[in-house]
Scaffold this motif. Structure first.
Motif, PDB file in Angstrom:
ATOM      1  N   GLU A 186     -42.634  22.297 -31.983  1.00 53.50           N
ATOM      2  CA  GLU A 186     -42.886  22.974 -30.710  1.00 53.50           C
ATOM      3  C   GLU A 186     -42.401  24.412 -30.828  1.00 53.50           C
ATOM      4  O   GLU A 186     -41.239  24.653 -31.169  1.00 53.50           O
ATOM      5  CB  GLU A 186     -42.145  22.267 -29.572  1.00 53.50           C
ATOM      6  CG  GLU A 186     -42.321  22.941 -28.232  1.00 53.50           C
ATOM      7  CD  GLU A 186     -41.481  22.304 -27.128  1.00 53.50           C
ATOM      8  OE1 GLU A 186     -41.510  22.840 -26.008  1.00 53.50           O
ATOM      9  OE2 GLU A 186     -40.794  21.300 -27.386  1.00 53.50           O
ATOM     10  N   TYR A 187     -43.293  25.367 -30.552  1.00 58.16           N
ATOM     11  CA  TYR A 187     -42.904  26.771 -30.588  1.00 58.16           C
ATOM     12  C   TYR A 187     -41.834  27.017 -29.540  1.00 58.16           C
ATOM     13  O   TYR A 187     -41.993  26.666 -28.371  1.00 58.16           O
ATOM     14  CB  TYR A 187     -44.118  27.676 -30.342  1.00 58.16           C
ATOM     15  CG  TYR A 187     -43.756  29.129 -30.223  1.00 58.16           C
ATOM     16  CD1 TYR A 187     -43.256  29.828 -31.313  1.00 58.16           C
ATOM     17  CD2 TYR A 187     -43.895  29.802 -29.018  1.00 58.16           C
ATOM     18  CE1 TYR A 187     -42.913  31.163 -31.202  1.00 58.16           C
ATOM     19  CE2 TYR A 187     -43.567  31.138 -28.905  1.00 58.16           C
ATOM     20  CZ  TYR A 187     -43.065  31.811 -29.996  1.00 58.16           C
ATOM     21  OH  TYR A 187     -42.718  33.131 -29.894  1.00 58.16           O
ATOM     22  N   ALA A 188     -40.716  27.619 -29.957  1.00 60.91           N
ATOM     23  CA  ALA A 188     -39.591  27.863 -29.053  1.00 60.91           C
ATOM     24  C   ALA A 188     -39.470  29.339 -28.673  1.00 60.91           C
ATOM     25  O   ALA A 188     -39.376  29.675 -27.493  1.00 60.91           O
ATOM     26  CB  ALA A 188     -38.290  27.372 -29.701  1.00 60.91           C
ATOM     27  N   PHE A 189     -39.463  30.227 -29.672  1.00 62.53           N
ATOM     28  CA  PHE A 189     -39.306  31.657 -29.417  1.00 62.53           C
ATOM     29  C   PHE A 189     -39.476  32.428 -30.713  1.00 62.53           C
ATOM     30  O   PHE A 189     -39.510  31.836 -31.794  1.00 62.53           O
ATOM     31  CB  PHE A 189     -37.933  31.981 -28.807  1.00 62.53           C
ATOM     32  CG  PHE A 189     -36.771  31.321 -29.492  1.00 62.53           C
ATOM     33  CD1 PHE A 189     -36.161  31.902 -30.600  1.00 62.53           C
ATOM     34  CD2 PHE A 189     -36.279  30.106 -29.041  1.00 62.53           C
ATOM     35  CE1 PHE A 189     -35.095  31.291 -31.238  1.00 62.53           C
ATOM     36  CE2 PHE A 189     -35.201  29.491 -29.674  1.00 62.53           C
ATOM     37  CZ  PHE A 189     -34.614  30.083 -30.775  1.00 62.53           C
ATOM     38  N   GLY A 196     -32.062  43.756 -31.864  1.00 61.38           N
ATOM     39  CA  GLY A 196     -33.374  43.140 -31.794  1.00 61.38           C
ATOM     40  C   GLY A 196     -33.584  42.377 -30.503  1.00 61.38           C
ATOM     41  O   GLY A 196     -32.817  42.523 -29.537  1.00 61.38           O
ATOM     42  N   THR A 197     -34.625  41.544 -30.502  1.00 57.00           N
ATOM     43  CA  THR A 197     -34.996  40.809 -29.297  1.00 57.00           C
ATOM     44  C   THR A 197     -35.283  39.346 -29.618  1.00 57.00           C
ATOM     45  O   THR A 197     -35.568  38.990 -30.761  1.00 57.00           O
ATOM     46  CB  THR A 197     -36.262  41.414 -28.646  1.00 57.00           C
ATOM     47  OG1 THR A 197     -37.335  41.352 -29.577  1.00 57.00           O
ATOM     48  CG2 THR A 197     -36.026  42.853 -28.204  1.00 57.00           C
ATOM     49  N   VAL A 198     -35.212  38.531 -28.578  1.00 55.25           N
ATOM     50  CA  VAL A 198     -35.600  37.124 -28.628  1.00 55.25           C
ATOM     51  C   VAL A 198     -36.537  36.905 -27.443  1.00 55.25           C
ATOM     52  O   VAL A 198     -36.171  37.224 -26.309  1.00 55.25           O
ATOM     53  CB  VAL A 198     -34.387  36.180 -28.506  1.00 55.25           C
ATOM     54  CG1 VAL A 198     -34.826  34.730 -28.538  1.00 55.25           C
ATOM     55  CG2 VAL A 198     -33.356  36.464 -29.562  1.00 55.25           C
ATOM     56  N   ALA A 199     -37.728  36.372 -27.690  1.00 55.41           N
ATOM     57  CA  ALA A 199     -38.671  36.154 -26.588  1.00 55.41           C
ATOM     58  C   ALA A 199     -39.520  34.931 -26.867  1.00 55.41           C
ATOM     59  O   ALA A 199     -40.000  34.746 -27.982  1.00 55.41           O
ATOM     60  CB  ALA A 199     -39.577  37.382 -26.418  1.00 55.41           C
ATOM     61  N   GLY A 200     -39.680  34.109 -25.848  1.00 54.57           N
ATOM     62  CA  GLY A 200     -40.526  32.936 -25.990  1.00 54.57           C
ATOM     63  C   GLY A 200     -40.383  32.003 -24.813  1.00 54.57           C
ATOM     64  O   GLY A 200     -39.624  32.259 -23.883  1.00 54.57           O
ATOM     65  N   PRO A 201     -41.085  30.887 -24.866  1.00 50.15           N
ATOM     66  CA  PRO A 201     -41.057  29.965 -23.735  1.00 50.15           C
ATOM     67  C   PRO A 201     -39.725  29.252 -23.522  1.00 50.15           C
ATOM     68  O   PRO A 201     -39.434  28.836 -22.403  1.00 50.15           O
ATOM     69  CB  PRO A 201     -42.170  28.962 -24.071  1.00 50.15           C
ATOM     70  CG  PRO A 201     -42.374  29.078 -25.534  1.00 50.15           C
ATOM     71  CD  PRO A 201     -42.021  30.477 -25.908  1.00 50.15           C
ATOM     72  N   LEU A 202     -38.888  29.145 -24.573  1.00 48.00           N
ATOM     73  CA  LEU A 202     -37.647  28.376 -24.432  1.00 48.00           C
ATOM     74  C   LEU A 202     -36.378  29.215 -24.483  1.00 48.00           C
ATOM     75  O   LEU A 202     -35.296  28.695 -24.202  1.00 48.00           O
ATOM     76  CB  LEU A 202     -37.588  27.282 -25.503  1.00 48.00           C
ATOM     77  CG  LEU A 202     -38.751  26.281 -25.493  1.00 48.00           C
ATOM     78  CD1 LEU A 202     -38.568  25.233 -26.576  1.00 48.00           C
ATOM     79  CD2 LEU A 202     -38.906  25.629 -24.119  1.00 48.00           C
ATOM     80  N   LEU A 203     -36.482  30.502 -24.853  1.00 51.17           N
ATOM     81  CA  LEU A 203     -35.297  31.368 -24.905  1.00 51.17           C
ATOM     82  C   LEU A 203     -35.724  32.823 -24.899  1.00 51.17           C
ATOM     83  O   LEU A 203     -36.676  33.190 -25.592  1.00 51.17           O
ATOM     84  CB  LEU A 203     -34.474  31.082 -26.172  1.00 51.17           C
ATOM     85  CG  LEU A 203     -33.169  31.865 -26.323  1.00 51.17           C
ATOM     86  CD1 LEU A 203     -32.153  31.453 -25.267  1.00 51.17           C
ATOM     87  CD2 LEU A 203     -32.580  31.689 -27.720  1.00 51.17           C
ATOM     88  N   ASP A 227     -21.628  26.686 -26.770  1.00 42.47           N
ATOM     89  CA  ASP A 227     -21.156  25.670 -25.831  1.00 42.47           C
ATOM     90  C   ASP A 227     -21.696  25.940 -24.427  1.00 42.47           C
ATOM     91  O   ASP A 227     -21.331  25.265 -23.477  1.00 42.47           O
ATOM     92  CB  ASP A 227     -19.622  25.583 -25.818  1.00 42.47           C
ATOM     93  CG  ASP A 227     -18.952  26.849 -25.313  1.00 42.47           C
ATOM     94  OD1 ASP A 227     -19.653  27.846 -25.031  1.00 42.47           O
ATOM     95  OD2 ASP A 227     -17.719  26.854 -25.203  1.00 42.47           O
ATOM     96  N   ALA A 228     -22.609  26.908 -24.294  1.00 42.31           N
ATOM     97  CA  ALA A 228     -23.223  27.215 -23.003  1.00 42.31           C
ATOM     98  C   ALA A 228     -24.167  26.076 -22.620  1.00 42.31           C
ATOM     99  O   ALA A 228     -25.128  25.793 -23.343  1.00 42.31           O
ATOM    100  CB  ALA A 228     -23.969  28.536 -23.078  1.00 42.31           C
ATOM    101  N   ALA A 229     -23.896  25.435 -21.509  1.00 49.10           N
ATOM    102  CA  ALA A 229     -24.647  24.244 -21.101  1.00 49.10           C
ATOM    103  C   ALA A 229     -26.168  24.428 -21.103  1.00 49.10           C
ATOM    104  O   ALA A 229     -26.886  23.569 -21.618  1.00 49.10           O
ATOM    105  CB  ALA A 229     -24.157  23.754 -19.742  1.00 49.10           C
ATOM    106  N   PRO A 230     -26.710  25.541 -20.569  1.00 50.03           N
ATOM    107  CA  PRO A 230     -28.165  25.660 -20.549  1.00 50.03           C
ATOM    108  C   PRO A 230     -28.807  25.791 -21.943  1.00 50.03           C
ATOM    109  O   PRO A 230     -30.009  25.586 -22.085  1.00 50.03           O
ATOM    110  CB  PRO A 230     -28.415  26.951 -19.759  1.00 50.03           C
ATOM    111  CG  PRO A 230     -27.148  27.287 -19.087  1.00 50.03           C
ATOM    112  CD  PRO A 230     -26.055  26.642 -19.873  1.00 50.03           C
ATOM    113  N   HIS A 231     -27.989  26.127 -22.927  1.00 57.81           N
ATOM    114  CA  HIS A 231     -28.525  26.350 -24.270  1.00 57.81           C
ATOM    115  C   HIS A 231     -27.984  25.356 -25.298  1.00 57.81           C
ATOM    116  O   HIS A 231     -28.231  25.504 -26.489  1.00 57.81           O
ATOM    117  CB  HIS A 231     -28.222  27.783 -24.713  1.00 57.81           C
ATOM    118  CG  HIS A 231     -28.670  28.794 -23.707  1.00 57.81           C
ATOM    119  ND1 HIS A 231     -30.000  29.037 -23.449  1.00 57.81           N
ATOM    120  CD2 HIS A 231     -27.957  29.573 -22.860  1.00 57.81           C
ATOM    121  CE1 HIS A 231     -30.089  29.948 -22.494  1.00 57.81           C
ATOM    122  NE2 HIS A 231     -28.875  30.288 -22.120  1.00 57.81           N
TER     123      HIS A 231
END
Length: 151
Positions: free
Chosen positions: A7-10, A38-45, A120-124
């Motif tokens: 599954e494509y994440a980012f 840099g950058t991070v971009a995608g549907p999950l992050l 340890d960040a709950a959403p991630h």
């Protein structure tokens, strides 16, 4: 047994500074390439690549074994550590074209990674609990890695 599903994440787009040549022996060369942001971009992050860290590469017989370590900051402020190991192999012609700034199709060279994330960040937390693969390319002076989660 089921086949893996990707599954494509980012996509991570890493700005890099010029590399340092650390050493060379008869059949290998060690270099270090600093990460500048840099950058991070995608549907999950979504977020940014933090400056610092870098990529150590050992090139043997035309194949570079890579080990990059740096940090990401998600849009919500959570910091995520990434250790990204992989391999890069290309012909001399492809390397020259990439270094000249040409967008070389990914199927003309091998650039694959296996990123591992820690947070340890709950959403991630899901990042630290799944296996990933990365399909990488050089583009516009950046290293771009499309990251897929293995389901």
């Amino acid at each position: 047994m089921n086949d893996p599903v990707l599954e494509y994440a980012f996509e991570i787009r890493v700005d890099i500074d010029p590399h340092f040549r650390i050493g060379r022996s008869a059949d290998e060369e060690l270099t270090f390439t600093p990460v500048a942001g840099g950058t991070v971009a995608g549907p999950l992050l979504n977020g940014e690549v933090l400056a610092g860290g870098g990529d150590w590469a050992v090139e043997r017989s035309g194949t570079a074994q890579l080990e990059a370590r740096y940090m990401l900051r998600a849009d919500d402020g959570a910091v995520i550590d990434i250790l990204n190991r992989g391999y890069y192999r290309a012909s001399d012609d492809v390397i020259a074209r990439v270094e000249a700034g040409e967008h070389v199709p990914e199927d003309e060279y091998y650039f694959r990674t296996a990123p591992v994330f820690q947070t340890d960040a709950a959403p991630h937390r899901w990042l630290a609990e799944h296996q990933f693969i990365g399909l990488a390319r050089d583009e516009d002076g950046q290293v771009c890695v499309r990251v897929y989660v293995v389901r």
